[in-house]
Design a protein around this motif. Structure first.
Motif, PDB file in Angstrom:
ATOM      1  N   UNK A   1      40.114  37.800  38.797  1.00 10.94           N
ATOM      2  CA  UNK A   1      41.595  37.903  39.640  1.00 10.94           C
ATOM      3  C   UNK A   1      42.404  38.848  39.772  1.00 10.94           C
ATOM      4  N   UNK A   2      42.442  40.229  39.696  1.00 14.96           N
ATOM      5  CA  UNK A   2      42.705  41.058  40.243  1.00 14.96           C
ATOM      6  C   UNK A   2      42.496  41.650  41.647  1.00 14.96           C
TER       7      UNK A   2
ATOM      8  N   UNK B   1      44.389  43.979  32.718  1.00  7.32           N
ATOM      9  CA  UNK B   1      44.937  43.586  32.043  1.00  7.32           C
ATOM     10  C   UNK B   1      43.415  42.819  30.673  1.00  7.32           C
ATOM     11  N   UNK B   2      43.889  42.601  29.652  1.00 10.78           N
ATOM     12  CA  UNK B   2      42.878  41.723  28.971  1.00 10.78           C
ATOM     13  C   UNK B   2      43.291  41.648  28.010  1.00 10.78           C
TER      14      UNK B   2
ATOM     15  N   UNK C   1      46.919  35.984  36.595  1.00 11.96           N
ATOM     16  CA  UNK C   1      46.637  35.186  37.961  1.00 11.96           C
ATOM     17  C   UNK C   1      46.049  34.119  37.482  1.00 11.96           C
ATOM     18  N   UNK C   2      44.833  34.417  36.770  1.00  8.59           N
ATOM     19  CA  UNK C   2      43.879  32.796  36.822  1.00  8.59           C
ATOM     20  C   UNK C   2      44.321  31.831  35.507  1.00  8.59           C
ATOM     21  N   UNK C   3      45.258  32.696  34.804  1.00 12.63           N
ATOM     22  CA  UNK C   3      45.292  32.191  33.066  1.00 12.63           C
ATOM     23  C   UNK C   3      46.940  30.995  33.702  1.00 12.63           C
TER      24      UNK C   3
ATOM     25  N   UNK D   1      52.497  40.680  32.627  1.00 12.01           N
ATOM     26  CA  UNK D   1      53.675  40.869  33.997  1.00 12.01           C
ATOM     27  C   UNK D   1      52.667  41.010  34.706  1.00 12.01           C
ATOM     28  N   UNK D   2      53.737  40.522  35.951  1.00  8.60           N
ATOM     29  CA  UNK D   2      53.102  40.249  36.957  1.00  8.60           C
ATOM     30  C   UNK D   2      52.072  40.621  37.869  1.00  8.60           C
ATOM     31  N   UNK D   3      52.176  42.573  37.757  1.00  6.49           N
ATOM     32  CA  UNK D   3      52.149  43.198  38.655  1.00  6.49           C
ATOM     33  C   UNK D   3      50.916  43.704  37.994  1.00  6.49           C
TER      34      UNK D   3
END
Ligand code: NAD
Ligand code: UDP
Length: 390
Positions: free
Chosen positions: A106-107, A337-338, A185-187, A178-180
């Motif tokens: 995802x990242x 992030x989690x 991106x997945x969710x 946040x976008x960064x």
């Protein structure tokens, strides 16, 4: 096969299902269930078929499978293959499981993640809507993002109130970072696909069901790096920890393993999907959480239970230092992030389909780790015995 009845006592008519992503973890279990327990036909679409080959190949020297002819594999990439619409038209129902769905991507591959979970789902939704075909779409519990409670101070009493952490399909907000923090991106892509499907239902009458899986685990999940997947690949936590146990190396706890998850056995979850398939009047227009709220543990506790169960299954004593902590930056890279906690509210699935999960965490890990050892232990032993190139 004797006549099977739906939840309202009506006979179930055999149907044809176009299953996209049928060669993956969930798809393989769903194909197995449909072949062994129902009269339905499956047009299985994927770029890989290793996990469903056993259903299509005739057993060596034995009788053909009784379901021969009811499952057909179509190797195609839904990004760019004009055969997809024809397969959807030939079917009564489309089930879309295709996705990039491993957090390590995802990242690090956010574009592929967004294309796979949003753009590539668009033609599937459109073909179903235009051809009046029913769609069961696989989304994720991750659309809920973080719990409301996670924004309160650690010792705040409201954190103990269920409405601050239990996730409800029709009430909970979707709280992404946040976008960064590209983890989300997945969710975010999954959420937009859900909104599109919901809107197709509202404006154009698409018959749909959206599934939000909460950490379904079991045999055939992902891959073991270096055996049936890339050596540097990072699968989801069950396969990561299985790999560590098979290699007798410490299990890595990302940021101390404090995040909470609820794990459900794949075979329980597949029962819920079969109920959705065979009870369209009860499932259409619905979003369903599918998980096991009774199997909640921190990732650290999961590591401890897996270590204990694997030791029983293998007869090998656990390592003296069974786990090590690692930062998320080091394990996943920048932008990770989690989700802090994921407890599914079960009211809707209970009311509509009468479904409840059955298998305890201990039992599901026992059968899964027995499978992992049987499937991979020899290959790992051989690989570890090979001299490494200098
Ligand atoms: P998986 O990776 O094992 O299966 C996905 C399958 O889709 C793979 O076989 C892959 O080859 C196929 N695929 C991907 N892109 C494709 C394309 N362009 N064309 C053809 N095939 C393609 O994952 P899974 O665990 O079986 O998950 C299935 C679905 O459930 C996914 O949508 C995922 O986001 C969702 N989900 C699963 C879980 C879980 O607990 N396993 C949790 C949340 C969401
Ligand atoms: N995790 C971990 N060690 C690993 C792999 C994952 O501590 O080797 C953690 C990860 O950070 C997350 C949880 O385990 O908190 C579940 O990860 P998974 O990949 O299964 O997906 P998720 O539930 O986050 O979608």
């Amino acid at each position: 096969m004797e006549a099977r009845l739906d939840l309202d006592g009506n006979p179930i008519r055999p149907i044809t299902i176009c299953m996209i992503g049928a060669g993956g973890f969930i798809g393989s279990h769903l194909c197995e269930k449909l072949m062994t327990e129902t009269p339905h036909t499956v047009l299985a679409v994927d770029v890989y078929n290793d996990k469903i080959k056993h259903l299509m190949e005739q057993p060596a020297g034995g009788q053909p499978h009784p379901w021969v002819g009811r499952i057909q594999f179509h190797r195609l990439n839904i990004k760019n293959d004009s055969r997809l619409e024809g397969l959807i038209k030939m079917s009564d129902l489309t089930i879309n499981l295709a996705a990039i769905c491993t957090p390590a991507d995802y990242n690090t591959r956010p574009l592929d993640t967004i294309y796979s979970n949003f753009i590539d789902a668009l033609p599937v939704v459109r073909y179903c809507s235009e051809n009046d075909k029913r769609l069961i779409h696989f989304s994720t519990c991750e659309v809920y993002g973080k719990t409301i409670g996670s924004f309160l101070p650690k010792d705040h009493p409201l954190r103990k109130e269920p409405e601050f952490y239990v996730l409800k399909e029709d009430l909970s907000p979707c709280i992404l970072g946040p976008i960064e923090k590209q983890r989300w991106s997945y969710a975010c892509a999954k959420q937009l696909t859900e909104r599109l499907i919901y809107a197709e239902g509202a404006e154009n009458g698409l018959e749909f069901t959206i599934v939000r899986p909460f950490n379904w685990i079991g045999p055939r999940m992902d891959f073991i790096p270096g055996v049936d997947g890339p050596s540097e690949g990072v699968p989801r936590v069950l396969a990561c920890f299985s790999n560590n146990l098979l290699r007798r190396e410490p299990l890595k706890l990302v940021d101390g393993g404090q995040s909470l998850r609820t794990f459900v056995y794949i075979k329980d979850a597949i029962e819920a999907v079969l109920l959705m398939i065979e009870n369209p009047d009860r499932a259409n227009g619905r979003i369903f959480n599918v998980g096991n709220p009774n199997n909640e543990v921190t990732v650290k506790q999961l590591a401890e239970i897996m270590t204990e169960v694997y030791s029983k299954v293998s007869g090998e004593p656990p390592l003296e230092v069974p786990t090590i902590d690692i930062s998320s930056e080091e394990f996943y890279g920048e932008g990770y992030d989690d989700s802090d906690r994921r407890i599914p509210d079960m009211t809707i699935i209970n009311r509509q389909l009468g479904w409840n999960p059955k298998t305890s965490l201990h039992d599901l890990l026992h059968s899964t780790l027995t499978y992992q050892r049987k499937t991979y232990a020899e290959a790992i032993k051989r690989m570890m015995a090979k001299p490494t190139a200098t």
